[in-house]
Design a protein around this motif. Structure first.
Motif, PDB file in Angstrom:
ATOM      1  N   ILE A  12       0.818  -1.210   0.000  1.00 54.20           N
ATOM      2  CA  ILE A  12       0.000   0.000   0.000  1.00 54.20           C
ATOM      3  C   ILE A  12       0.857   1.267   0.000  1.00 54.20           C
ATOM      4  O   ILE A  12       0.645   2.173  -0.828  1.00 54.20           O
ATOM      5  N   PRO A  13       1.855   1.383   0.894  1.00 52.72           N
ATOM      6  CA  PRO A  13       2.706   2.586   0.823  1.00 52.72           C
ATOM      7  C   PRO A  13       3.401   2.722  -0.531  1.00 52.72           C
ATOM      8  O   PRO A  13       3.547   3.836  -1.052  1.00 52.72           O
ATOM      9  N   LEU A  14       3.829   1.598  -1.111  1.00 52.21           N
ATOM     10  CA  LEU A  14       4.503   1.625  -2.408  1.00 52.21           C
ATOM     11  C   LEU A  14       3.584   2.176  -3.495  1.00 52.21           C
ATOM     12  O   LEU A  14       3.968   3.049  -4.285  1.00 52.21           O
ATOM     13  N   ILE A  15       2.347   1.684  -3.525  1.00 49.75           N
ATOM     14  CA  ILE A  15       1.391   2.135  -4.544  1.00 49.75           C
ATOM     15  C   ILE A  15       1.062   3.610  -4.350  1.00 49.75           C
ATOM     16  O   ILE A  15       1.020   4.388  -5.306  1.00 49.75           O
ATOM     17  N   VAL A  16       0.799   3.982  -3.096  1.00 48.24           N
ATOM     18  CA  VAL A  16       0.431   5.368  -2.803  1.00 48.24           C
ATOM     19  C   VAL A  16       1.564   6.310  -3.201  1.00 48.24           C
ATOM     20  O   VAL A  16       1.334   7.346  -3.846  1.00 48.24           O
ATOM     21  N   VAL A  17       2.796   5.952  -2.847  1.00 45.38           N
ATOM     22  CA  VAL A  17       3.947   6.794  -3.191  1.00 45.38           C
ATOM     23  C   VAL A  17       4.118   6.885  -4.710  1.00 45.38           C
ATOM     24  O   VAL A  17       4.367   7.969  -5.259  1.00 45.38           O
TER      25      VAL A  17
END
Length: 454
Positions: free
Chosen positions: A213-218
């Motif tokens: 999730i952090p990877l996609i959001v970033v």
């Protein structure tokens, strides 16, 4: 069948119009007042306890770290709605819809916080020793409404079938148009990935979502920020449009048909409510597995969700669309392509397609994994852990069928099933407002002073 579908659509449109908007907005406003506007009064503290403790470890009772539980919950809210839904709201309600989206997010914080607090307070351990909770538990244990709890669980268990089909079809269409991958192959790929993740249970889901999730959001935020930076001169004008047309109509321009204030309010409220899922009762199912020594602390992570999902990601999507000017050129029917069209002048056709398709693919994968977990927990609550495994196979089959576009008549019931989930949950949270207030007061009386001394 066509006539039947029309009837279902008209009923859904009515329920998701003023009745549910009034329930969700009114409920959120009541809880905000009942909790003395705590989300505004203690905002710096809430930020410090969430954004400031993303990598903190915990030895409190629970199955997941607070951040893992939050990213698992975020996985079901972050998705196509953030990239596709916001442009649609602008196309139908004008730029002013974004103001009302912000407003409903700020009000919805009270509801999301209350749900998560109740989920932690009334949670229990299952046969595997894992912490489980959610609306079905606080409705049953907190209010003694057993039949309502069973109704909620059954409605959500069935809703996940329809939702899984829609998500699978969305990803199959994206992969087919962008990369020429056939729907059957897409369905099989998604099904295999979901099996691999869900097989390990909530611990594996937490570990995967914590990283993905952090990877996609970033990835998405960086891409969107680059587009906004290229159009930086248009940012003040974009904010001007948002605030001005929240209260005044906007005339037609190019492909934009124009919108009145009522349309801005309707689509802004709907987008805000649908985006962060405050009141839907799904988030507390994931949060209930969190390691935390006080329910209010995990409730702050529910607030974190709304901030990230609506106030950050949705706002940036709106700025991408408004600063690039595509909202005036693309017709309403093609509004879902506005973000991709905004990316093209900056990244080119090929790279823009890859960024949007990859982001949507990863969002949908994580969404499907988490909503299937939600469905399994309903089956477990109703019929035990053995039956939850049966439902997992049904959900996996729904991925394949949905990717192929089969059983579309079931999709028509999605909004009705969502309403059947939202209504009992919000009513229960409102009835349990006294417990939420008690828990909140306990935190700010006994825990908050200690945190200030550290």
């Amino acid at each position: 069948m066509a006539e039947f579908t029309k009837i279902i659509a008209s009923i859904s449109n009515f329920i998701w119009g003023m009745p549910l908007i009034l329930l969700l907005i009114g409920g959120g406003l009541f809880l905000t007042i009942r909790l003395n506007f705590f989300q505004f009064r203690y905002f710096p503290h809430i930020v410090a306890q969430t954004f400031g403790k993303i990598f903190a470890k915990s030895d409190s009772p629970g199955t997941l770290t607070p951040f893992q539980a939050t990213t698992a919950a975020l996985a079901s809210t972050m998705g196509a709605a953030n990239i596709v839904g916001v442009p649609v709201a602008i196309a139908l309600g004008g730029p002013g819809a974004i103001f009302w989206m912000w407003l409903v997010a700020l009000i919805g914080i009270g509801t999301k916080y209350s749900e998560v607090v109740l989920g932690i307070h009334y949670r229990e351990k299952n046969e595997k020793g894992e912490y489980v909770g959610g609306p079905m538990y606080y409705i049953k244990k907190g209010l003694g409404w057993k039949n309502v709890a069973y109704f909620f669980a059954f409605a959500l268990m069935i809703e996940v079938v329809a939702s899984t089909m829609v998500q699978a079809n969305s990803i199959a269409s994206t992969l087919d148009s962008s990369f020429g991958v056939t729907p059957l192959v897409s369905g099989i790929i998604v099904a295999v990935l979901v099996i691999l993740v869900t097989y390990g249970g909530i611990k594996t889901i937490g570990k995967v979502s914590e990283k993905l999730i952090p990877l996609i959001v970033v990835l998405y935020l960086l891409s969107a920020l680059i587009v906004v930076a290229v159009n930086i001169r248009e940012v003040p004008a974009a904010f001007g449009l948002i605030f001005q047309h929240a209260f005044t109509p906007i005339s037609a321009a190019g492909g934009f048909a124009g919108a009145g204030v009522a349309a801005a309010i309707r689509w802004g409220l709907a987008r805000g409510l649908y985006s962060n899922e405050a009141g839907m009762g799904t988030a507390p199912i994931a949060h209930s597995a969190a390691m935390n020594d006080h329910p209010a602390k995990q409730g702050f992570w529910g607030i974190f969700e709304v901030i990230v999902d609506t106030l950050i990601v949705c706002t940036l999507t709106a700025l991408v669309v408004l600063t690039s000017g595509v909202w005036k050129d693309i017709k309403t029917d093609d509004a879902s392509n506005m973000v991709a069209a905004s990316f093209v002048p900056v990244f080119g056709d090929s790279l823009s397609g890859i960024i949007i398709s990859s982001t949507l693919f990863l969002f949908v994968i994580t969404t499907v994994v988490v909503i299937i977990f939600y469905g399994e927990k309903q089956a477990e609550f109703l019929f035990g852990t053995a039956f939850s495994k049966v439902m997992r196979f049904i959900y996996i089959a729904a991925i394949i069928v949905g990717a192929l576009g089969g059983l579309q008549f079931i999709w028509q019931f999605l909004d009705l099933l969502l309403a059947a989930v939202v209504i009992p949950n919000v009513i229960a949270v409102l009835f349990l407002n006294g417990k939420v207030r008690e828990i909140t007061n306990d935190y700010f009386t006994n825990f908050y002073p200690k945190s200030k001394r550290k």
